[in-house]
Design a protein around this motif. Structure first.
Motif, mmCIF file in Angstrom:
data_model
loop_
_atom_site.group_PDB
_atom_site.id
_atom_site.type_symbol
_atom_site.label_atom_id
_atom_site.label_comp_id
_atom_site.label_asym_id
_atom_site.label_seq_id
_atom_site.Cartn_x
_atom_site.Cartn_y
_atom_site.Cartn_z
ATOM 1 N N GLU A 5 0.835 -1.215 0.000
ATOM 2 C CA GLU A 5 0.000 0.000 0.000
ATOM 3 C C GLU A 5 0.860 1.251 0.000
ATOM 4 O OE1 GLU A 5 -3.878 -1.370 2.583
ATOM 5 O OE2 GLU A 5 -2.383 -0.102 3.485
ATOM 6 N N ALA A 27 -3.253 -0.991 -6.042
ATOM 7 C CA ALA A 27 -3.141 -1.314 -4.615
ATOM 8 C C ALA A 27 -4.413 -1.922 -4.037
ATOM 9 C CB ALA A 27 -2.770 -0.067 -3.832
ATOM 10 N N ALA A 57 -5.229 -3.243 -0.238
ATOM 11 C CA ALA A 57 -6.130 -2.430 0.575
ATOM 12 C C ALA A 57 -7.318 -3.255 1.058
ATOM 13 C CB ALA A 57 -6.602 -1.216 -0.213
ATOM 14 N N ASN A 94 -7.701 -0.445 4.303
ATOM 15 C CA ASN A 94 -7.243 0.940 4.161
ATOM 16 C C ASN A 94 -8.258 1.744 3.354
ATOM 17 O OD1 ASN A 94 -5.887 3.368 3.449
ATOM 18 N ND2 ASN A 94 -3.930 2.356 3.756
ATOM 19 N N PHE A 103 -7.451 3.813 -0.521
ATOM 20 C CA PHE A 103 -7.600 3.325 -1.878
ATOM 21 C C PHE A 103 -9.060 3.165 -2.278
ATOM 22 C CE2 PHE A 103 -3.200 2.462 -0.960
ATOM 23 C CZ PHE A 103 -2.623 3.022 -2.076
ATOM 24 N N TYR A 123 -5.827 8.147 3.835
ATOM 25 C CA TYR A 123 -4.656 7.345 4.197
ATOM 26 C C TYR A 123 -4.232 7.655 5.635
ATOM 27 C CZ TYR A 123 0.075 5.516 4.149
ATOM 28 O OH TYR A 123 1.218 4.837 4.449
#
Length: 135
Positions: free
Chosen positions: A33, A54, A58, A63, A66, A108
């Motif tokens: 990532e 990614a 992710a 996360n 993304f 992020y």
């Protein structure tokens, strides 16, 4: 040849970031990532589909960046429209760039912050004591 030479100057910063990430990240998914986000940030040209690279990582970490990138990269459709209208440059305006990267980097940072915050939703209330014999 000119663009090949110009793009080579981006290899050194990316190599430094990749080396730092290799030394710091213990999980491959988080390394990937961070590496993809670094690549997107350092790269001189970014196309909307680059943001999909990614996604497999992710998905495993959850996360948010993304997932937001998938939405924010939709701003590249504005470039397609401009090009069809005859605009010569394939470049986002400063506000478009700020909205897209602000959303991605904000998500992020939020995801990394959430990793550090203790999870209280697993046990929102203290465990109940067993009833006493007098109850």
């Amino acid at each position: 040849p000119r663009t090949v030479w110009m793009n080579r100057i981006f290899v050194a910063p990316f190599a430094i970031v990749a080396l730092i990430l290799m030394l710091r990240r213990q999980r491959f998914a988080k390394f990937a990532e961070d590496l993809f986000l670094s690549l997107l940030a350092i790269s001189p040209a970014v196309h909307a589909w680059y943001f999909t690279w990614a996604l497999p990582f992710a998905c495993s970490t959850g996360n948010l960046a993304f997932r937001v990138a998938g939405l924010a990269s939709g701003i590249y459709f504005v470039l397609e429209h401009r090009q069809a209208a005859g605009a010569p440059l394939w470049r986002l305006t400063s506000p478009e760039w700020a909205v897209m990267w602000g959303a991605i980097l904000g998500a992020y940072a939020y995801s990394r912050w959430r990793e550090r915050v203790p999870k209280t939703e697993d046990h929102p209330h203290p465990p109940m004591a067993a009833p006493s014999p007098a109850d």
